[in-house]
Design an enzyme around this catalytic site. Structure first.
Site, PDB file in Angstrom:
ATOM      1  N   GLU A 259       1.436  -1.154   0.411  1.00 46.05           N
ATOM      2  CA  GLU A 259       0.055  -0.242   0.152  1.00 46.05           C
ATOM      3  C   GLU A 259       1.108   1.168  -0.009  1.00 46.05           C
ATOM      4  O   GLU A 259       2.040   1.208   0.622  1.00 46.05           O
ATOM      5  CB  GLU A 259      -0.936   0.023   1.480  1.00 46.05           C
ATOM      6  CG  GLU A 259      -2.476   0.930   0.944  1.00 46.05           C
ATOM      7  CD  GLU A 259      -2.918   1.014   2.838  1.00 46.05           C
ATOM      8  OE1 GLU A 259      -2.282   3.050   3.054  1.00 46.05           O
ATOM      9  OE2 GLU A 259      -3.297   0.772   2.416  1.00 46.05           O
ATOM     10  N   CYS A 293      -3.085   7.510   4.732  1.00 44.44           N
ATOM     11  CA  CYS A 293      -2.818   7.717   3.272  1.00 44.44           C
ATOM     12  C   CYS A 293      -4.076   7.945   2.682  1.00 44.44           C
ATOM     13  O   CYS A 293      -3.729   7.495   1.257  1.00 44.44           O
ATOM     14  CB  CYS A 293      -2.824   5.772   3.225  1.00 44.44           C
ATOM     15  SG  CYS A 293      -3.227   4.927   3.751  1.00 44.44           S
TER      16      CYS A 293
END
Length: 522
Positions: A259, A293
């Site tokens: 990720e 994020c």
């Protein structure tokens, strides 16, 4: 003027923190002073691990993993459910550590603890159902039977960043444990105490020590050693580092889930309630001060509501309650480190020098904390500015006016990243139509990120330069196992061995294929 939270954390020697630090695998004798964002004081002297520490932890994990996998789902479920209850009982300690390390508000720290609870419970109750295997259609019906089983990958290397240490550790480590893997985790210096406290709940619940080991140290030494040794790699961090890990995993022929970065977009359509939209946008952009994020960094607002929305957003952010107190008095926390503050200032200075203007915010707040910074919205942001082209990861969002849905979609998709996106609208049907056109691994309607981020039964991950693989749900669990196909000759029908055998059987098999096609005409 911003209002600081009423209760400032006091950093003092803590036997409880010392006990957590003792759980780190570290034999170098070196330490690093880790500060708290609330005051800049040293929170802990964190031991440094070495490459040899990593290799030793992986070796011990390999031995422990065999017994852990053989223990079976029932035994693993029992430990996970005990750990769940211990997390509930120790939630205040976890909240304190998360705030002391990250500088976020207590409410945003609670999101992390709740995420850990949800992930633990889901994997405890669903792992067996997902991984039980079962019968599959055989190549030659009657003559053969076929089933699949799932084999644990072995030792999983997990590299976890500082920004959401508990959440991201839970989403990678716990499904690996549920699948029968062992884990060696590299925790970031700024999140190690939170990770160690989460781990301690599992150890106290009955998890063998070696099945989940934690190391900390320099990425070039500790991180490289871990990605050299692990049978599968989970990494959360920058796209540049993710690419290097993907190359290494490819050379070693091991799997990886990555990720990576995001430049997440939020679209505000012209049928919104502008006050509600401003509240949603402020949270989407500045929860954990944008150090998430999936935080929004680009806002595209329809021209018909642009002025009203901008006014509402400005009013909401004009006097923000900023603080890192161990209570619920603050709405916005601090940036986590001096490096984060430098990055935010660098993006802001570059944008202003190239023609952008501040709509609201734009100031550091050393009167509140050493790395406190006001939630900042910029207008007149254009290509060539770092704040538009790069991930800021903190405290700045850019505001852009668009003329219609199509322009908003094209602008939102005009990025190398594709992690998260959001649509705010009065009509859910209209919002879903727009959502279906967005290039992102998750899309939230009338919310910034919490819907998809908190849906532990659904996969989460990125497209394009935002990564590969998925965490959470079936997809997040299946990454930690290899499917093994087992076929059995029933001896009911003799299988061919010679040319004459094939000659006799081939006609029958052709008829069988035609019959099966006729039965399943679709």
């Amino acid at each position: 003027m911003s209002n600081a939270a009423t209760r400032t954390p006091v950093v003092a020697p803590s036997p409880a923190r010392d006990a957590l630090v003792a759980d780190l695998i570290a034999t170098t004798g070196r330490t690093a002073a880790i500060p708290t964002p609330a005051t800049g004081e040293t929170l802990v002297e964190l031991p440094r691990s070495s490459a040899d520490d990593v290799r030793g932890a992986v070796s011990r994990a390999r031995l422990a993993q065999v017994a852990w996998a053989r223990a079976g789902f029932t035994a693993r479920r029992r430990i996970l459910l005990r750990a769940h209850d211990l997390i509930v009982a120790r939630r205040e300690e976890l909240l304190d550590l998360t705030q002391l390390e990250s500088g976020k508000t207590r409410g945003q720290a609670f999101e992390e603890v709740f995420q850990a609870l949800s992930v633990t419970r889901w994997n405890a109750l669903r792992a067996q159902r997902v991984l039980r295997g079962g019968r599959r259609r055989a190549g030659i019906p009657v003559a053969m039977t076929t089933r699949i089983r799932y084999r644990s990958k072995g030792v999983v290397g997990v590299v976890t960043p500082w920004n959401y240490a508990i959440s991201l550790a839970a989403m990678d480590v716990i499904p690996a444990l549920a699948a029968g893997c062992a884990v060696v985790q590299k925790a970031d210096d700024q999140g190690s105490l939170s990770v160690l406290a989460l781990r301690r709940a599992f150890i106290d619940a009955g998890l063998p020590d070696a099945v989940w080991a934690v190391v900390a140290g320099e990425p070039d030494e500790v991180g490289e050693a871990l990605t050299d040794e692990a049978d599968y790699i989970c990494f959360t961090g920058s796209t540049a580092t993710g690419r290097r890990i993907a190359e290494k995993a490819g050379r070693r022929l091991v799997g990886a889930s990555l990720e990576l970065g995001g430049k997440n977009a939020l679209i505000v359509l012209d049928d919104v309630d502008v006050e509600q939209a401003a509240a949603d946008a402020a949270h989407a952009c500045f929860s954990s001060m944008g150090q998430l994020c999936v935080s929004v960094e680009r806002i595209y607002v329809h021209r018909r509501v642009a002025d009203a929305f901008t006014s509402a957003l400005t009013a909401r952010l004009a006097d923000p309650r900023i603080g890192s107190g161990l209570d619920h008095d603050a709405d916005y926390g601090s940036l986590a480190t001096a490096a984060q503050l430098d990055r935010v200032r660098g993006h802001l200075d570059d944008a202003l020098a190239k023609g952008a203007r501040v709509v609201v915010g734009g100031r550091a707040r050393p009167d509140i904390g050493p790395w406190a910074f006001e939630p900042t919205v910029l207008a007149d942001v254009a290509p060539g500015m770092r704040v538009l082209d790069e991930e800021t990861f903190g405290a700045i969002a850019s505001l852009h006016v668009v003329d219609d849905e199509l322009e908003a979609v094209f602008a939102a998709n005009a990025s190398e990243y594709g992690l998260n996106a959001s649509v705010l609208a009065g009509s859910t049907r209209r919002a879903l139509r727009v959502a279906d056109q967005l290039d992102a691994g998750s899309v939230n309607v009338n919310e910034g990120y919490r819907g998809s981020f908190g849906s532990v039964d659904a996969p989460m991950g990125g497209l394009k330069a935002s990564g590969i693989g998925r965490r959470n749900g079936r997809e997040g669990l299946l990454r930690f196992v290899d499917p093994v196909t087992v076929s059995v000759n029933t001896r009911v029908i003799p299988l061919p061995h010679t040319g004459r055998d094939y000659a006799r059987l081939s006609g029958l098999l052709v008829v069988l294929a035609q019959v099966l096609r006729a039965i399943r005409r679709a």
